[in-house]
Write an enzyme that holds these catalytic residues in place. Structure first.
Site, mmCIF file in Angstrom:
data_model
loop_
_atom_site.group_PDB
_atom_site.id
_atom_site.type_symbol
_atom_site.label_atom_id
_atom_site.label_comp_id
_atom_site.label_asym_id
_atom_site.label_seq_id
_atom_site.Cartn_x
_atom_site.Cartn_y
_atom_site.Cartn_z
ATOM 1 C CE LYS A 34 -6.599 43.842 39.351
ATOM 2 N NZ LYS A 34 -6.765 42.901 38.217
ATOM 3 C CB SER B 219 -4.784 39.598 39.068
ATOM 4 O OG SER B 219 -5.516 40.409 38.172
ATOM 5 C CB SER C 179 -7.673 39.127 36.314
ATOM 6 O OG SER C 179 -6.412 38.508 36.309
#
Lengths: 477, 481, 95
Positions: free
Chosen positions: B76, B151, B175
């Site tokens: 990420k 997210s 997330s």
């Protein structure tokens, strides 16, 4: 109307750790800009703080030295504001749960009186960097070497009533900090910084007046001047029917005035909240006792001991104990010569005069304690007189060696040979029949004249005690 | 080759079925084909990946391969990677090349994995749909008109779309779990403090936790083995020893006590989603588990408390983006104030600014007690609820999300609608507990996630429970590819 | 509870954000909605509840006081917007 001044001090002390409060970056003073600013200090994304064990120990040590409550659980908070020298946009500090709670400090005034000043708290926090305002094409340069250096902020109660007390408080704090070895206390380098909260009120009233906070006071002398000038300003305003604005003011030493800091005018809302990147610091009694065991003898205790052990006057004991280096020096002198009173006189007298003149600290004295002790020893064993000792001391300052070698090379050894002294006494008596006559007529003070003559003849080397004794014997015949 | 899960790839690399270089090339080709549309990656590291793959193959030929050697993964884009841009999905860090690695990244490098690239995400991890990214929305591989969740939408889409074997992700309020649910993969959020946060760009420090996006629970266990453990650089990382999370993964579930919170099966939950979750729970009963209803009476307040605590911490965490030392700075500032304000207004997107303002407000003079302290008290109540429940049960199960993936652009009118997306996941972060979302069914061809919450540091048990389910069912094998 | 434009301006300033008039209007509306969501907390009595800042009762670990970082100024300033003579440059700081 008579006015009463109310003063509280906030003193920031840079703790003398090797590395920063929350990162392993060096705290050494004077490095090239930003060479001691690593990724945490620069607030790079994702970097995190880990507390320096030594900073905590130093804070606790200070707390114990002023008999303060030690926070068994202390918590760091974020104090939020934007400033270019504050990389994270918040300062990591302690608000509700400081490491050091309420304590007190006894201050010594010049007239020998003492007062107890309350210490509200002392908390750990990070120092900020520096903004350099030299002209970089109309811009400021930011040096973050200092950012993250551990500070202990020591907050007093508004217990001081005049500038002299504020100075005495600051001096006592300075003394303790050096005793504890937790800071170098160099005000000129910013290792110790003082903000003063000052207000005035009609004498006899108890309600506090609006206060101003004076920043940027970086010497003991300026503390007194800044407070006095601010008190004057406040009284003038009130007597002219005005009101004191609660604000932050900057002391300008060149102009000897305080002026409003415009940049701080907008009311700050620091939005403190517990620092989530750090956990509560929990310390137990065992830890506290371990730190307590490392406490040195503190100034007040030392002062009492100097009175008891060495028979010094309270004043001498206070002066000598107020500065650890002087106290250590003094004791080293006593160790060598075994005469405390003479040692005190020399350290506070001739030595101090030399240090003042040269503007150096006692640790840098060209005459070591051992050498000074050696000199005093020659006074007490009658090798030289006190007067000659001053000559020897001058030679020491000139780097000519220790007492014995100077006495030897300059031939300053006191004459104690009875025969030699007797000859000088006889010569003087023979040469001055008028004065002999006066003595016989009862004018005994004329003996001083004879002594002077003999000392002159011996170039000061005759033992004055012996001379006196012998003169009296001979003249009384 | 690229349809295999991480554990399968590990075995295949071990048996020499294919090399890491071959596999990496295959992924890179697929990324080249798919990413312009899926937008799962912000940065692809072709050269680095191939050189790492080559090194991995060499290590293997010399007999120096571990279970993760040569496995291509993605990070990420909020894990700092030395020499590779770490944008956090923000214009603010569009030019930010970290001079250091996050501990998580460092651990994977040491384990010999291959870094394919950095995955897309909501800006500063603030979002539940991946639409707040400066680099544009990520599309759901199951239906490209839909969001992948957020997210960690890029990591979810990359795993689900078979553009990597596994991906790191983070979870502050859901997330990891919600996008895993929306994309039909396994998403593990470990206990707070299990994985180091050093080098992970902070959103809300007391809630952020790094975890994994993989096809299966076994894959997740292998990744967690690399990630978990104390880090002296992160004061909040736990010094409780990490475990081998694959060791107990096959233990029978006989006697497992499952709790179903009434509050998670109430109003607002799609009926088909509910049925699907109940079917999954029935499957666990077949595996020897017992089920009982429990109550988490304060869970309805979790979103409220979260939207005080997370923005408050974020408002301070994001103050460092000031245009002074790195990152974006506005053009030609006229003075200091102007530099701060324009840098931050131009560098941050709308949702980030909104949350900074909410957090600033909650901490400001006069509101601190009513908002911040109150939220922390609610947080205590929520944690107490879980502690009480865990006296009776071993794990808590329920839907990860009230529904399946929604259309891009459909929930942007009112932020509150988006915030309520995380209604079942947020309480877990407030309590610091581990949670996992695993595929448990399909609704109209779209994946549904089952959330399993465990006691603190019970990752081994969570992975065991998830793994046994995946042994008995094939939902995790359903793929959009 | 809803917030007014003045509140928005105040918090935007505290957070050093510049908002256009339109953005201020939008913020006032959306933040008011968020505050309404947040205010649901007030329905629960928490008088005797201790606030919880960290999920677990762990305590702070301490770091030995040793210097572990070396000078990396050149490397670190490569990514800085503006530097000169080793300093970070910003518009003039006025005290």
């Amino acid at each position: 109307m008579e006015w009463e001044t109310v003063i509280g001090l906030e003193v920031h002390v840079q703790l003398s750790t090797a590395s920063k409060l929350f990162s392993g970056t060096s705290t050494e003073y004077g490095a090239q800009p930003n060479t001691q600013a690593s990724i945490y200090d620069l607030a790079m994304p994702g970097t995190l703080p880990v507390l320096n064990t030594e900073a905590l120990r130093m804070a606790v040590k200070f707390g114990l030295s002023i008999g303060a409550e030690i926070g068994k659980k202390s918590v760091f908070d974020r104090k939020n504001y934007f400033y270019p020298d504050l990389p994270k946009g918040y300062q990591t500090s302690q608000l509700d749960y400081p490491t050091v709670g309420k304590g007190e400090l006894v201050i010594n005034m010049e007239d020998g009186s003492q007062r107890t000043i309350g210490v509200t708290r002392a908390h750990m926090e990070e120092d900020a960097g520096k903004s350099l305002h030299e002209d970089f094409h109309g811009k400021s340069g930011i040096d973050l070497n200092r950012a993250g250096t551990p500070l202990l902020e020591i907050v007093s109660e508004p217990d001081m009533r005049n500038a002299k007390e504020a100075v005495a408080y600051l001096k006592k704090l300075h003394s303790i900090i050096l005793y504890l070895g937790i800071s170098d206390g160099e005000m000129s380098q910013g290792s110790m910084r003082c903000d003063a909260n000052v207000s005035v009120r009609p004498k006899g009233t108890t309600k506090l007046g609006n206060r101003t906070e004076i920043k940027n006071i970086n010497s003991f002398r300026f503390v007194e001047k800044a407070i006095n000038i601010e008190v004057e300003r406040q009284i003038d305003i009130i007597e002219d029917g005005g009101k004191i604005e609660q604000e932050t003011r900057l002391y300008d030493a060149d102009k000897n005035e305080t002026r409003s800091m415009r940049s701080k005018e907008v009311a700050n809302d620091y939005r403190y909240f517990p620092e989530p990147d750090l956990l509560p610091i929990v310390i137990d009694d065992a830890y506290i006792e371990t730190v307590r065991a490392t406490l040195p003898e503190l100034p007040d205790v030392k002062k009492q001991r100097f009175q008891d052990q060495y028979g010094l006057s309270e004043y001498d004991a206070m002066v000598l104990s107020s500065d650890l280096a002087s106290a250590n020096y003094f004791e080293a002198v006593v160790d060598t010569c075994d005469d405390a009173k003479l040692s005190a006189n020399w350290v506070m007298g001739d030595l101090q005069a030399y240090l003042n003149k040269e503007e150096i600290s006692i640790v840098n004295s060209i005459v070591s304690a051992k050498v000074l002790g050696g000199l005093i020893k020659r006074i007490t064993d009658n090798t030289i007189s006190s007067k000659i000792a001053k000559t020897v001391f001058e030679a020491m300052l000139a780097g000519e060696g220790d007492a014995d070698s100077i006495i030897e090379s300059k031939g300053l050894k006191q004459v104690t040979d009875t025969g030699a002294i007797e000859k000088m006494v006889d010569d003087v008596i023979t040469a001055n029949p008028d004065q002999v006559q006066q003595f016989k007529e009862g004018k005994e003070q004329v003996i001083g004249f004879f002594v002077g003559q003999i000392m002159k003849a011996s170039q000061g080397k005759a033992n004055p005690g012996q001379v006196n004794k012998m003169l009296k014997e001979k003249l009384s015949k | 080759m690229i349809n295999l899960g991480l554990a399968q790839i590990s075995r295949a690399l071990g048996s020499g079925e294919f090399s890491s270089v071959e596999l990496t090339q295959k992924y890179l080709q697929e990324i080249a084909k798919q990413n312009s549309d899926l937008n799962a990656y912000i940065t692809v590291c072709d050269e680095l990946a191939l050189s790492q793959a080559q090194a991995a193959d060499e290590a293997r030929s010399q007999g120096n391969a571990g279970p993760m050697t040569g496995i291509p993964i993605a990070h990420k884009d909020l894990f700092c990677t030395q020499g590779i841009r770490t944008s956090c999905g923000s214009k603010m860090l569009d030019n930010f090349i970290a001079p250091y690695n996050a501990t998580v990244v460092e651990n994977f490098i040491n384990a010999g994995t291959v870094t394919l690239g950095k995955t897309n995400m909501d800006e500063f991890a603030m979002g539940s749909s991946n639409e707040t990214s400066f680099y544009g929305p990520v599309k759901n591989p199951w239906n490209r008109d839909l969001v992948p969740g957020g997210s960690s939408g890029g990591s979810a889409a990359a795993v689900s779309g078979r553009l990597c074997a596994g991906a790191t992700a983070t979870d502050t309020g859901g997330s990891i779990r919600q996008p895993a649910s929306f994309t039909g993969i396994t998403g593990l959020k470990p206990t707070y403090g299990r994985v180091s946060r050093w080098g992970m760009v902070a959103f809300a420090s007391s809630l952020d936790q790094a975890g994994t996006m993989t096809q299966t629970a076994e894959d997740a266990a292998m990744m967690l083995n690399v990630m978990a453990g104390v880090d002296p650089k992160d004061s909040t990382s736990s010094d409780r020893p990490a475990e081998d999370y694959t060791a107990d993964i096959d233990k029978p579930l006989t006697g497992l006590k499952i709790g179903l919170p009434v509050q998670h099966f109430s109003e607002g939950l799609d009926a088909t989603v509910e049925q699907c979750i109940r079917d999954a729970v029935a499957e666990f009963e077949k595996l020897g588990a017992t089920v009982k209803e429990i109550s988490l009476p304060n869970s309805h307040l979790s979103v409220s408390a979260y939207y005080v605590i997370a923005p408050a911490e974020a408002s301070a965490n994001l103050s460092r983006y000031d245009g002074v030392r790195y990152g974006y700075r506005c053009e030609n500032p006229v003075n200091l104030e102007d530099m701060y304000k324009r840098t931050r207004s131009e560098g941050f997107g709308t949702e980030v600014k909104r949350r900074i303002m909410v957090g600033t407000y909650a901490l400001s003079a006069g509101y601190y007690d009513a908002y911040y302290i109150k939220a922390q008290k609610i947080r205590r109540l929520i944690k107490n609820d879980f502690e009480k429940a865990f006296q009776e049960v071993d794990v808590i199960m329920g839907p990860t999300s009230p529904h399946t993936a929604f259309a891009i652009g459909s929930k942007n009118d009112d932020p509150v609608t988006m915030y309520l997306e995380d209604i079942y996941t947020i309480a877990v972060n407030l309590a610091g507990l581990p949670g996992i979302s695993i595929p448990a069914g399909l609704l109209n061809g779209l994946p549904i996630g089952l959330q399993i919450v465990g006691k603190d540091f019970a990752e081994s048990q969570l992975l065991n429970v998830a793994h046994k389910f995946q042994q008995a069912t094939d939902w995790h094998e359903k793929s959009p590819v | 509870m809803s917030i007014e434009l003045g509140d928005v301006e105040n918090i935007a300033h505290l957070a050093r954000l510049h908002l256009s008039n339109e953005e201020k209007q939008e913020a006032a509306g959306s933040i008011s909605n968020i505050l309404a969501l947040i205010d649901q907390m007030q329905s629960v009595d928490t008088d005797n509840v201790e606030p919880l800042a960290h999920a677990f009762d762990a305590v702070q670990r301490l770091r030995e006081d040793v210097v572990t970082e070396s000078n990396q100024r050149d490397e670190l300033q490569k990514i800085a917007p503006e530097t000169e003579e080793g300093l970070y440059l910003v518009p003039k700081v006025i005290e």
